[in-house]
Design a protein around this motif. Structure first.
Motif, mmCIF file in Angstrom:
data_model
loop_
_atom_site.group_PDB
_atom_site.id
_atom_site.type_symbol
_atom_site.label_atom_id
_atom_site.label_comp_id
_atom_site.label_asym_id
_atom_site.label_seq_id
_atom_site.Cartn_x
_atom_site.Cartn_y
_atom_site.Cartn_z
ATOM 1 N N ASP A 39 14.868 -25.509 9.197
ATOM 2 C CA ASP A 39 15.004 -24.454 8.189
ATOM 3 C C ASP A 39 14.165 -24.764 6.950
ATOM 4 N N GLU A 42 10.454 -24.242 7.598
ATOM 5 C CA GLU A 42 10.068 -22.830 7.537
ATOM 6 C C GLU A 42 10.080 -22.313 6.098
ATOM 7 N N SER A 45 7.134 -23.958 4.259
ATOM 8 C CA SER A 45 5.857 -23.875 4.987
ATOM 9 C C SER A 45 5.177 -25.237 5.105
#
Length: 218
Positions: A39, A42, A45
């Protein structure tokens, strides 16, 4: 013979470390919240390896803890521990205040006076959040002006661990009216280049914070 690659340890300026630290300190991530590598990868990035290294760094700082078979989570700091942290800050920031009074430049004196005017205006207007921002700026700049690089790193870690308790304390009704004269005394002593008074006022302010935190226990 092949020389093994040196493992990179993220520095305090590592953007992944800074991003996760900021999320924790600001309250985006709450105490005991699980920090899932996928998580976080993401969200920011970045690679999972970068996240894993950042969590290791933040674990060393006391902001994150690893639970066997469950991964990492935001470490919950008790009120009692926050008091202990503030007691340590009282000693270290007292030293920094004294050093700042010895080293302060004319430009920094002008900056401190600007902070002083902003704090007075914020309290007069009842702008608690603005006052809190200036409060943090004053403490940070005082340490930077001291030139005590080692102390700066120590204080940054300690403040990060106890920031939630300090933030709640700052929002208590009437608290800015208590702390404002203490902050003005610190600024005055540094601007007067009086290291003895600067240390005494800095320690006195954090002693006041400790008393307020102890009152919250009851």
């Amino acid at each position: 013979m092949q020389v093994p690659a040196v493992r990179k340890v993220p520095s305090e300026s590592d953007p992944v470390v800074e991003a996760i630290r900021t999320a924790i300190v600001s309250g985006d991530f709450v105490p005991d919240q699980r920090l899932v590598e996928a998580d976080l990868s993401e969200r920011f990035s970045v690679s999972r390896g970068a996240v894993r290294a950042a969590l290791l760094q933040l674990g060393n700082e006391g902001l994150v803890e690893r639970i066997p078979h469950r991964g990492a989570r935001v470490r919950a700091v008790s009120l009692a521990e926050a008091i202990e942290i503030t007691e340590i800050r009282m000693v270290v920031e007292g030293l920094c205040a004294a050093k700042a009074a010895q080293r302060v430049t004319e430009a920094e004196v002008a900056e401190l006076r600007e902070i002083r005017e902003g704090m007075v205006a914020a309290v007069d207007a009842g702008a608690v959040l603005d006052y809190s921002v200036l409060n943090n700026r004053l403490h940070r700049r005082m340490v930077e002006m001291s030139g005590q690089v080692t102390a700066e790193g120590v204080i940054e870690r300690l403040r990060g661990q106890s920031v939630r308790h300090q933030f709640r304390l700052a929002l208590q009704p009437g608290r800015p009216n208590v702390s404002l004269p203490e902050h003005l005394a610190i600024i005055g002593a540094i601007c007067d280049r009086d290291p003895v008074a600067a240390e005494a006022t800095a320690r006195g302010h954090l002693a006041s914070v400790i008393r307020a935190l102890r009152g919250a226990v009851g």
